[in-house]
Design a protein around this motif. Structure first.
Motif, PDB file in Angstrom:
ATOM      1  N   LYS A  79       0.859  -1.184   0.000  1.00  0.00           N
ATOM      2  CA  LYS A  79       0.000   0.000   0.000  1.00  0.00           C
ATOM      3  C   LYS A  79       0.896   1.235   0.000  1.00  0.00           C
ATOM      4  N   PHE A  80       1.162   1.760  -1.172  1.00  0.00           N
ATOM      5  CA  PHE A  80       2.035   2.923  -1.295  1.00  0.00           C
ATOM      6  C   PHE A  80       1.374   4.165  -0.707  1.00  0.00           C
ATOM      7  N   ALA A  81       0.086   4.343  -0.984  1.00  0.00           N
ATOM      8  CA  ALA A  81      -0.620   5.515  -0.461  1.00  0.00           C
ATOM      9  C   ALA A  81      -2.099   5.186  -0.325  1.00  0.00           C
ATOM     10  N   LEU A  82      -2.602   5.201   0.904  1.00  0.00           N
ATOM     11  CA  LEU A  82      -4.013   4.946   1.160  1.00  0.00           C
ATOM     12  C   LEU A  82      -4.809   6.246   1.074  1.00  0.00           C
ATOM     13  N   GLN A  83      -6.069   6.131   0.709  1.00  0.00           N
ATOM     14  CA  GLN A  83      -6.921   7.317   0.587  1.00  0.00           C
ATOM     15  C   GLN A  83      -7.097   8.009   1.936  1.00  0.00           C
ATOM     16  N   LYS A  84      -7.152   7.233   3.016  1.00  0.00           N
ATOM     17  CA  LYS A  84      -7.410   7.809   4.334  1.00  0.00           C
ATOM     18  C   LYS A  84      -6.192   8.509   4.927  1.00  0.00           C
ATOM     19  N   GLU A  85      -5.019   8.311   4.316  1.00  0.00           N
ATOM     20  CA  GLU A  85      -3.804   8.954   4.801  1.00  0.00           C
ATOM     21  C   GLU A  85      -3.686  10.382   4.265  1.00  0.00           C
ATOM     22  N   THR A  86      -2.968  11.223   5.014  1.00  0.00           N
ATOM     23  CA  THR A  86      -2.528  12.523   4.523  1.00  0.00           C
ATOM     24  C   THR A  86      -1.011  12.493   4.489  1.00  0.00           C
ATOM     25  N   ILE A  87      -0.456  12.528   3.286  1.00  0.00           N
ATOM     26  CA  ILE A  87       0.974  12.269   3.091  1.00  0.00           C
ATOM     27  C   ILE A  87       1.668  13.536   2.600  1.00  0.00           C
ATOM     28  N   PRO A  88       2.488  14.169   3.450  1.00  0.00           N
ATOM     29  CA  PRO A  88       3.254  15.334   2.981  1.00  0.00           C
ATOM     30  C   PRO A  88       4.169  14.965   1.808  1.00  0.00           C
ATOM     31  N   LEU A  89       4.895  13.862   1.976  1.00  0.00           N
ATOM     32  CA  LEU A  89       5.766  13.356   0.907  1.00  0.00           C
ATOM     33  C   LEU A  89       6.143  11.915   1.214  1.00  0.00           C
ATOM     34  N   ARG A  90       6.014  11.065   0.218  1.00  0.00           N
ATOM     35  CA  ARG A  90       6.460   9.686   0.343  1.00  0.00           C
ATOM     36  C   ARG A  90       7.094   9.285  -0.985  1.00  0.00           C
ATOM     37  N   MET A  91       8.270   8.676  -0.933  1.00  0.00           N
ATOM     38  CA  MET A  91       8.996   8.362  -2.165  1.00  0.00           C
ATOM     39  C   MET A  91       9.482   6.924  -2.167  1.00  0.00           C
ATOM     40  N   GLN A  92       9.411   6.291  -3.307  1.00  0.00           N
ATOM     41  CA  GLN A  92      10.005   4.985  -3.539  1.00  0.00           C
ATOM     42  C   GLN A  92      11.091   5.153  -4.594  1.00  0.00           C
ATOM     43  N   LYS A  93      12.299   4.732  -4.272  1.00  0.00           N
ATOM     44  CA  LYS A  93      13.390   4.794  -5.228  1.00  0.00           C
ATOM     45  C   LYS A  93      13.537   3.448  -5.926  1.00  0.00           C
ATOM     46  N   VAL A  94      13.730   3.476  -7.228  1.00  0.00           N
ATOM     47  CA  VAL A  94      13.967   2.248  -7.996  1.00  0.00           C
ATOM     48  C   VAL A  94      15.109   2.508  -8.969  1.00  0.00           C
ATOM     49  N   PRO A  95      15.854   1.473  -9.351  1.00  0.00           N
ATOM     50  CA  PRO A  95      16.950   1.671 -10.321  1.00  0.00           C
ATOM     51  C   PRO A  95      16.405   2.131 -11.669  1.00  0.00           C
ATOM     52  N   CYS A  96      17.079   3.096 -12.271  1.00  0.00           N
ATOM     53  CA  CYS A  96      16.688   3.552 -13.607  1.00  0.00           C
ATOM     54  C   CYS A  96      16.934   2.439 -14.621  1.00  0.00           C
ATOM     55  N   SER A  97      16.083   2.345 -15.615  1.00  0.00           N
ATOM     56  CA  SER A  97      16.330   1.408 -16.706  1.00  0.00           C
ATOM     57  C   SER A  97      17.510   1.918 -17.530  1.00  0.00           C
ATOM     58  N   GLN A  98      18.259   1.006 -18.119  1.00  0.00           N
ATOM     59  CA  GLN A  98      19.421   1.390 -18.908  1.00  0.00           C
ATOM     60  C   GLN A  98      19.024   2.225 -20.120  1.00  0.00           C
ATOM     61  N   LYS A  99      17.913   1.877 -20.729  1.00  0.00           N
ATOM     62  CA  LYS A  99      17.459   2.615 -21.906  1.00  0.00           C
ATOM     63  C   LYS A  99      17.106   4.049 -21.535  1.00  0.00           C
ATOM     64  N   TYR A 100      16.466   4.234 -20.390  1.00  0.00           N
ATOM     65  CA  TYR A 100      16.094   5.576 -19.929  1.00  0.00           C
ATOM     66  C   TYR A 100      17.345   6.409 -19.668  1.00  0.00           C
ATOM     67  N   LEU A 101      18.317   5.821 -18.962  1.00  0.00           N
ATOM     68  CA  LEU A 101      19.549   6.545 -18.656  1.00  0.00           C
ATOM     69  C   LEU A 101      20.319   6.900 -19.918  1.00  0.00           C
ATOM     70  N   ALA A 102      20.331   5.972 -20.879  1.00  0.00           N
ATOM     71  CA  ALA A 102      21.051   6.221 -22.125  1.00  0.00           C
ATOM     72  C   ALA A 102      20.466   7.431 -22.853  1.00  0.00           C
ATOM     73  N   GLU A 103      19.136   7.525 -22.871  1.00  0.00           N
ATOM     74  CA  GLU A 103      18.513   8.669 -23.532  1.00  0.00           C
ATOM     75  C   GLU A 103      18.765   9.959 -22.760  1.00  0.00           C
TER      76      GLU A 103
END
Length: 330
Positions: A79-103
């Motif tokens: 559950k990344f973000a529930l409707q009942k929550e009030t979230i100032p900021l929440r972040m998930q970091k994931v590795p960039c795809s190679q194709k995205y970085l290349a561009e």
């Protein structure tokens, strides 16, 4: 022929080039790649042949069934973000795809410090959100898809109407819906989200440009009539829309209050390591993410009610930049 001559002959012969399994796999995946999600209209292309539509729909149905099977089997949900929550900021970091970085190497001031996605409930006020909700509701009175997904693009004027698209600015009766307050708010919201993306991903805000398509969406549980109504397919934004580098959404109403279904799902991993990160829409909530294949996602089918949102997209390539809409109210 002497032994020395044999060796010399073999050296001069051109070697046989063997197939590279990696290249074959990559090329094959490119050939099979399809664009999913909400398909945006080209108002200059009015018709397609029936045969082509049937063939395209059949291929897409088979592809979606395959993708859904492999991405739901043995997956776990976060559950990344529930409707009942009030979230100032929440972040998930994931590795960039190679194709995205290349561009992104072409745009050094626009390379993210990390790829990923974030959610914030503190960027856009309820008043600003309500003004934009009123705008899209007022304009859609003059249109609306016969299927489940309707769009309004203030930049191109594209408005869903039945099983096609029209230019909303060609409708004199729609002019009253475009109030100065609404357009000022639209520009302010876009600017706030652009700044937040630059801050969260560590890039130069001046390297970001609004791009096409940026649009309002209204989704119901009506049966899809055309491919434009089939919003629920897992897809990668960069593959669907060439110009995208950063994608954002502003939700205009509430999950479980105004509609059911319609959650936004990020799909991470493969096989038994799959994880679904779910965002429950909330009025005024912003989600944003890098647009490469590191952020495969889809929207659940809406089962009842009506879901409203805005997709606001950004590019790092100034050739794909679009201007703010300019209307007579300015």
């Amino acid at each position: 022929m002497t032994k020395e001559q044999n060796i010399r002959k073999r050296k001069n012969e051109s070697p046989i080039k063997e197939n590279n399994p990696t290249e074959i796999k990559e090329n094959d995946s490119k050939e099979k790649k399809t664009k999913s999600g909400i398909q945006f209209p080209d108002l200059g292309k009015a018709t397609r042949s029936t045969t082509h539509r049937v063939w395209t729909r059949s291929v897409m149905i088979i592809s979606v069934m395959t993708v859904v099977y492999f991405y739901t089997k043995d997956s776990k949900e976060v559950k990344f973000a529930l409707q009942k929550e009030t979230i100032p900021l929440r972040m998930q970091k994931v590795p960039c795809s190679q194709k995205y970085l290349a561009e992104m190497e072409e745009f050094p001031k626009c390379v993210p410090s990390t790829c990923g996605r974030f959610v914030s409930d503190s960027l856009i006020t309820k008043t600003e959100t309500q003004i934009l909700l009123n705008l899209v509701k007022d304009v859609l009175k003059y249109g609306g898809s016969s299927g489940g997904a309707s769009i309004l693009d203030l930049h191109s004027g594209a408005l869903s109407q039945g099983d096609k698209f029209i230019n909303v600015y060609s409708l004199p009766q729609a002019n009253d819906a475009f109030k100065k307050e609404s357009l000022v708010t639209y520009r302010l919201v876009k600017s706030k989200i652009k700044t937040a993306i630059a801050q969260r991903f560590g890039i130069d805000v001046d390297s970001l440009y609004l791009t096409h398509p940026t649009f309002f969406s209204r989704i119901t549980n009506e049966t899809a009539k055309t491919i434009h109504d089939e919003y629920w397919h897992p897809h990668v934004d960069k593959e669907t829309y060439e110009s995208f580098h950063y994608t954002s959404l502003l939700y205009l109403n509430d999950y479980k209050k105004d509609f059911n279904g319609g959650r936004f799902l990020f799909i991470d991993g493969m096989e038994k390591n799959k994880t679904i990160s779910a965002i429950e829409p909330k009025m005024g909530r912003v989600s944003a993410f890098t647009s490469g294949s590191e952020n495969l996602h889809n929207v659940e089918k809406v089962t009842d009610g009506t879901r409203f949102a805005i997709t606001i997209s950004f590019t790092c390539n100034s050739n794909f930049a679009i201007n703010d809409p300019k209307l007579s109210v300015d």
